[in-house]
Design a protein around this motif. Structure first.
Motif, PDB file in Angstrom:
ATOM      1  N   ALA B  34     -42.756  -0.947 -27.464  1.00 26.61           N
ATOM      2  CA  ALA B  34     -41.776  -1.060 -26.388  1.00 26.61           C
ATOM      3  C   ALA B  34     -42.429  -1.081 -25.019  1.00 26.61           C
ATOM      4  N   THR B  35     -41.744  -1.718 -24.082  1.00 25.75           N
ATOM      5  CA  THR B  35     -42.169  -1.722 -22.691  1.00 25.75           C
ATOM      6  C   THR B  35     -41.567  -0.500 -21.992  1.00 25.75           C
ATOM      7  N   VAL B  36     -42.014  -0.302 -20.765  1.00 25.23           N
ATOM      8  CA  VAL B  36     -41.445   0.771 -19.956  1.00 25.23           C
ATOM      9  C   VAL B  36     -39.922   0.615 -19.894  1.00 25.23           C
ATOM     10  N   ARG B  37     -39.494  -0.600 -19.648  1.00 21.75           N
ATOM     11  CA  ARG B  37     -38.062  -0.884 -19.524  1.00 21.75           C
ATOM     12  C   ARG B  37     -37.322  -0.546 -20.827  1.00 21.75           C
ATOM     13  N   ASP B  38     -37.901  -0.939 -21.937  1.00 23.48           N
ATOM     14  CA  ASP B  38     -37.290  -0.643 -23.241  1.00 23.48           C
ATOM     15  C   ASP B  38     -37.058   0.855 -23.404  1.00 23.48           C
ATOM     16  N   GLN B  40     -37.010   3.197 -21.091  1.00 24.32           N
ATOM     17  CA  GLN B  40     -36.046   3.689 -20.103  1.00 24.32           C
ATOM     18  C   GLN B  40     -34.615   3.410 -20.564  1.00 24.32           C
ATOM     19  N   ASP B  41     -34.389   2.216 -21.058  1.00 22.51           N
ATOM     20  CA  ASP B  41     -33.050   1.868 -21.547  1.00 22.51           C
ATOM     21  C   ASP B  41     -32.665   2.729 -22.745  1.00 22.51           C
ATOM     22  N   ALA B  42     -33.629   2.954 -23.616  1.00 23.14           N
ATOM     23  CA  ALA B  42     -33.348   3.722 -24.839  1.00 23.14           C
ATOM     24  C   ALA B  42     -32.972   5.163 -24.530  1.00 23.14           C
ATOM     25  N   LEU B  43     -33.379   5.632 -23.372  1.00 22.21           N
ATOM     26  CA  LEU B  43     -33.058   7.020 -23.012  1.00 22.21           C
ATOM     27  C   LEU B  43     -31.560   7.223 -22.815  1.00 22.21           C
ATOM     28  N   GLY B  44     -30.859   6.152 -22.516  1.00 16.61           N
ATOM     29  CA  GLY B  44     -29.415   6.259 -22.344  1.00 16.61           C
ATOM     30  C   GLY B  44     -29.019   6.541 -20.920  1.00 16.61           C
ATOM     31  N   LEU B  49     -33.603   8.514 -14.920  1.00 14.39           N
ATOM     32  CA  LEU B  49     -35.026   8.659 -14.619  1.00 14.39           C
ATOM     33  C   LEU B  49     -35.492   7.341 -14.012  1.00 14.39           C
ATOM     34  N   ALA B  50     -36.149   7.440 -12.870  1.00  8.36           N
ATOM     35  CA  ALA B  50     -36.610   6.227 -12.192  1.00  8.36           C
ATOM     36  C   ALA B  50     -37.593   5.459 -13.068  1.00  8.36           C
TER      37      ALA B  50
END
Lengths: 138, 138
Positions: B34-38, B40-44, B49-50
């Motif tokens: 996963a990427t950073v974006r992935d 971050q999105d998965a966190l919900g 979180l920035a």
DNA sequence: GGAGAATTACGCAAACCTTAGTAGAAAGGA
DNA sequence: TCCTTTCTACTAAGGTTTGCGTAATTCTCC
């Protein structure tokens, strides 16, 4: 002497012990009631820690509400306010939640996989589970 | 890009994840790569979180050797270098050692004591123990 | 009461954790 | 090309943890 109010106390209430705090709590669970000196001695000769450091850890534990102290003569005697059993349960539930997707069976599976449990221990555990299942049925 | 030598790496090698690191590793174990974006999105949406914070955590995980990254197009893809199973075992062994006096039976006993355990979970655990007892006999 | 030993309260410092902002690079469309 | 968006690297602030020193207090014994 406590300098924070009840509100401040509850605000900074933490549920878990740090590494060193656990080390100290373990000794207190063993000793039951102990002075700074007692705990420092109980740590053993390999663990070098200044007397004042030990005192600091105990003071922090008291701030966090994990222990209480009573003055007896010159020095304070510390006791835990939290039983080892309770903390064991709390820690296990946390680990189960955070690392085992709330699936205790997976946790036991992992434990059984790589630890050498004696047959006696296994029997003991099964007896506990059976008892629990019987009690639940009632 | 890594700025530390192999010696420095092994020197600062830690065995356990912090709270937030575990949160991220859990997502990576789910997502696989996963990427950073992935992540971050998965966190919900409840976990704000920035983006840069998420990137920092992943960078730290890479520094500590828990993940590796490969550049694909514009961005990095992160993968764990440590399986969830392995980390589960490691954590359990640590907990058993530090809080259960190296007595896994006590650990399971405490787990089974927990009132929130469902009957299904108990059944599952018993099945595991039974299987282990049968296997040991052979 | 006073000297000396033990103990406590307080605060500091280094390391680490969590979070996020800023600067600059990279990519891609108008 | 140039503007916008996205991403990375770096830095820093603020909190916590661990360890210890210093100064003040308390106790004991003469």
């Amino acid at each position: 002497m406590q300098y924070w109010t009840e509100a401040e106390m509850s605000q900074k209430k933490t549920k878990f012990l740090t590494e060193v705090e656990l080390e100290f709590m373990s000794k207190l669970w063993e000793l039951g009631e102990a002075t700074v000196r007692d705990v420092q001695d109980a740590l053993g000769p390999t663990r070098k820690l200044a007397y004042t450091s030990a005192a600091t850890i105990l003071r922090i534990l008291e701030q966090k509400g994990f222990v209480t102290s009573t003055k007896q003569g010159k020095s304070f005697f510390y006791t835990t306010t939290l039983s080892k059993d309770t903390y064991q349960s709390r820690s296990l539930r946390n680990l189960s939640e955070k690392l085992f997707d709330n699936a205790p069976a997976t946790l036991v599976a992992r434990l059984v996989d790589d630890n050498d449990l004696s047959e006696e221990a296994l029997d003991e555990i099964r007896a506990l589970i059976d008892k629990r299942l019987r009690d639940d049925k009632r």
